[in-house]
Scaffold this motif. Structure first.
Motif, PDB file in Angstrom:
ATOM      1  N   SER A   1      30.262  52.650 -29.285  1.00  0.00           N
ATOM      2  CA  SER A   1      28.801  52.740 -29.152  1.00  0.00           C
ATOM      3  C   SER A   1      28.128  53.064 -30.483  1.00  0.00           C
ATOM      4  O   SER A   1      27.025  52.610 -30.756  1.00  0.00           O
ATOM      5  CB  SER A   1      28.427  53.818 -28.136  1.00  0.00           C
ATOM      6  N   TYR A   2      28.775  53.869 -31.301  1.00  0.00           N
ATOM      7  CA  TYR A   2      28.190  54.341 -32.555  1.00  0.00           C
ATOM      8  C   TYR A   2      28.172  53.280 -33.649  1.00  0.00           C
ATOM      9  O   TYR A   2      27.250  53.229 -34.455  1.00  0.00           O
ATOM     10  CB  TYR A   2      28.981  55.567 -33.041  1.00  0.00           C
TER      11      TYR A   2
ATOM     12  N   GLU B   1      36.504  62.938 -27.417  1.00  0.00           N
ATOM     13  CA  GLU B   1      37.325  61.966 -26.694  1.00  0.00           C
ATOM     14  C   GLU B   1      38.765  61.896 -27.197  1.00  0.00           C
ATOM     15  O   GLU B   1      39.618  61.313 -26.534  1.00  0.00           O
ATOM     16  CB  GLU B   1      36.713  60.566 -26.800  1.00  0.00           C
TER      17      GLU B   1
ATOM     18  N   LYS C   1      35.218  55.211 -26.588  1.00  0.00           N
ATOM     19  CA  LYS C   1      33.929  54.670 -26.117  1.00  0.00           C
ATOM     20  C   LYS C   1      32.788  55.074 -27.038  1.00  0.00           C
ATOM     21  O   LYS C   1      31.911  54.272 -27.348  1.00  0.00           O
ATOM     22  CB  LYS C   1      33.651  55.154 -24.692  1.00  0.00           C
ATOM     23  N   SER C   2      32.821  56.329 -27.492  1.00  0.00           N
ATOM     24  CA  SER C   2      31.737  56.799 -28.357  1.00  0.00           C
ATOM     25  C   SER C   2      31.761  56.111 -29.714  1.00  0.00           C
ATOM     26  O   SER C   2      30.710  55.815 -30.279  1.00  0.00           O
ATOM     27  CB  SER C   2      31.815  58.317 -28.519  1.00  0.00           C
TER      28      SER C   2
ATOM     29  N   VAL D   1      31.148  62.050 -33.239  1.00  0.00           N
ATOM     30  CA  VAL D   1      30.982  61.518 -31.882  1.00  0.00           C
ATOM     31  C   VAL D   1      32.322  61.227 -31.227  1.00  0.00           C
ATOM     32  O   VAL D   1      32.453  61.311 -30.011  1.00  0.00           O
ATOM     33  CB  VAL D   1      30.072  60.269 -31.822  1.00  0.00           C
TER      34      VAL D   1
END
Length: 86
Positions: free
Chosen positions: A37-38, A76, A33-34, A72
């Motif tokens: 988003s990044y 995860e 997910k990160s 980031v």
């Protein structure tokens, strides 16, 4: 960052965890997910036949971007399983 060659591809490790690899001259990372988003644009690609989709990283020459991306993603990513003693 370290890498390991595997059947013509390279698996990329960041601080002991697998973040992705190089497949057919493409840098692909796990779709966390990160990471989604990044990244400014998200493109999914399959590294090899019957594999799960991964994210294509196009900014391969931008050291700051790659460091930020791996940072980031780190929390995860799964912790590697301990290796069995021989």
């Amino acid at each position: 960052m370290t890498y390991r060659a595997m059947m013509g591809e390279f698996i990329i490790y960041y601080r002991g965890k697998i973040v992705g690899g190089i497949y057919d001259d493409r840098l692909l990372v796990k779709p966390t997910k990160s990471a989604i988003s990044y990244m400014p644009t998200v493109t999914y690609e399959i590294p090899y036949e019957n594999a799960k989709e991964m994210l294509l990283v196009e900014e391969v020459d931008n050291k700051g971007f790659l460091t930020g991306l791996f940072n980031v993603m780190y929390d995860e990513l799964p912790t590697p399983k301990p290796k069995k003693k021989k």
